[in-house]
Design a protein around this motif. Sequence first.
Motif, PDB file in Angstrom:
ATOM      1  N   LEU A 128     -13.536  12.075  53.273  1.00  0.00           N
ATOM      2  CA  LEU A 128     -14.255  11.229  52.543  1.00  0.00           C
ATOM      3  C   LEU A 128     -13.776   9.970  52.024  1.00  0.00           C
ATOM      4  O   LEU A 128     -14.206   8.674  52.106  1.00  0.00           O
ATOM      5  CB  LEU A 128     -15.052  12.039  51.694  1.00  0.00           C
ATOM      6  N   GLN A 129     -12.565  10.156  51.470  1.00  0.00           N
ATOM      7  CA  GLN A 129     -11.741   9.059  50.743  1.00  0.00           C
ATOM      8  C   GLN A 129     -11.185   8.090  51.968  1.00  0.00           C
ATOM      9  O   GLN A 129     -11.437   6.944  51.811  1.00  0.00           O
ATOM     10  CB  GLN A 129     -10.634   9.577  49.998  1.00  0.00           C
ATOM     11  N   GLN A 130     -11.059   8.642  53.081  1.00  0.00           N
ATOM     12  CA  GLN A 130     -10.471   7.735  54.205  1.00  0.00           C
ATOM     13  C   GLN A 130     -11.501   7.118  54.758  1.00  0.00           C
ATOM     14  O   GLN A 130     -11.668   5.880  55.136  1.00  0.00           O
ATOM     15  CB  GLN A 130      -9.802   8.605  55.307  1.00  0.00           C
ATOM     16  N   ALA A 131     -12.914   7.869  54.874  1.00  0.00           N
ATOM     17  CA  ALA A 131     -14.167   7.165  55.472  1.00  0.00           C
ATOM     18  C   ALA A 131     -14.712   6.172  54.678  1.00  0.00           C
ATOM     19  O   ALA A 131     -15.380   5.075  55.244  1.00  0.00           O
ATOM     20  CB  ALA A 131     -15.127   8.253  55.638  1.00  0.00           C
ATOM     21  N   THR A 132     -14.474   6.019  53.635  1.00  0.00           N
ATOM     22  CA  THR A 132     -15.062   5.244  52.662  1.00  0.00           C
ATOM     23  C   THR A 132     -14.413   4.049  52.029  1.00  0.00           C
ATOM     24  O   THR A 132     -14.793   3.360  51.294  1.00  0.00           O
ATOM     25  CB  THR A 132     -15.753   5.739  51.232  1.00  0.00           C
ATOM     26  N   SER A 133     -12.818   4.165  52.396  1.00  0.00           N
ATOM     27  CA  SER A 133     -12.131   3.024  51.901  1.00  0.00           C
ATOM     28  C   SER A 133     -12.455   1.475  52.166  1.00  0.00           C
ATOM     29  O   SER A 133     -11.917   0.788  51.884  1.00  0.00           O
ATOM     30  CB  SER A 133     -10.663   3.503  52.625  1.00  0.00           C
ATOM     31  N   SER A 134     -13.199   1.664  53.440  1.00  0.00           N
ATOM     32  CA  SER A 134     -13.422   0.065  53.886  1.00  0.00           C
ATOM     33  C   SER A 134     -14.904  -0.317  53.319  1.00  0.00           C
ATOM     34  O   SER A 134     -15.346  -1.425  53.324  1.00  0.00           O
ATOM     35  CB  SER A 134     -13.629  -0.062  55.174  1.00  0.00           C
ATOM     36  N   LEU A 135     -15.582   0.572  52.323  1.00  0.00           N
ATOM     37  CA  LEU A 135     -16.775   0.126  51.729  1.00  0.00           C
ATOM     38  C   LEU A 135     -16.447  -0.451  50.476  1.00  0.00           C
ATOM     39  O   LEU A 135     -15.473  -0.237  49.776  1.00  0.00           O
ATOM     40  CB  LEU A 135     -17.662   1.213  51.516  1.00  0.00           C
ATOM     41  N   ASN A 136     -17.317  -1.689  49.953  1.00  0.00           N
ATOM     42  CA  ASN A 136     -17.030  -2.095  48.342  1.00  0.00           C
ATOM     43  C   ASN A 136     -17.640  -1.191  47.586  1.00  0.00           C
ATOM     44  O   ASN A 136     -18.116  -0.020  47.738  1.00  0.00           O
ATOM     45  CB  ASN A 136     -17.877  -3.452  48.585  1.00  0.00           C
ATOM     46  N   GLU A 137     -17.445  -1.485  46.325  1.00  0.00           N
ATOM     47  CA  GLU A 137     -17.727  -0.602  45.086  1.00  0.00           C
ATOM     48  C   GLU A 137     -19.262  -0.026  45.154  1.00  0.00           C
ATOM     49  O   GLU A 137     -19.527   0.911  44.966  1.00  0.00           O
ATOM     50  CB  GLU A 137     -17.255  -0.984  43.846  1.00  0.00           C
TER      51      GLU A 137
END
Length: 125
Positions: A22-31
Amino acid sequence: MDPFQNPYMSLPGITPEEMGFLQQATSSLNEGQQKYFFMVYTNKRKNPQDLIILTIIGFFGIAGIQRFATGQIFMGLVFLFTGGFCLIGTIVDLVNNQSLALEYNKKMAYESYHIAQMGGQSPIQ
C-alpha cells in the motif's frame, strides 16, 4: 507510530507485506488523493480474520462462502456444489487464508488507486 502519519496501521489484520504494498502503491498520490484512497480502500478491504470465520462456516454450512466474499463467484459455486471439494478445498483455503485475503486486497488497492487518481484531480477551469 502516529496513526495520522501512517493510517494503514489502523487496519485490522494488516500484514507487513500488505502495508508495504500500500505504501509503495500510494507513493505517487498527493495528500488529498492518499486520504481519498484510504477512505475507499477501507470500505473495499477484507480482513483476513473475517475470511477465516467464513471458511470455518464452510465446514458446518455453506461451503465456499469465503470465495463469494472475495468476488470469486464461479469458485464459490464449485465449492458450494461439491461440498468444498469434499472439504479438501475448504481446508486448503483455511491454511491459505492470508494469501487469499492479500490477493483480494491487492485487487481492491488497485481499484482504489485509480478511483483516488480520478477523484483527486482538480477540475478544469
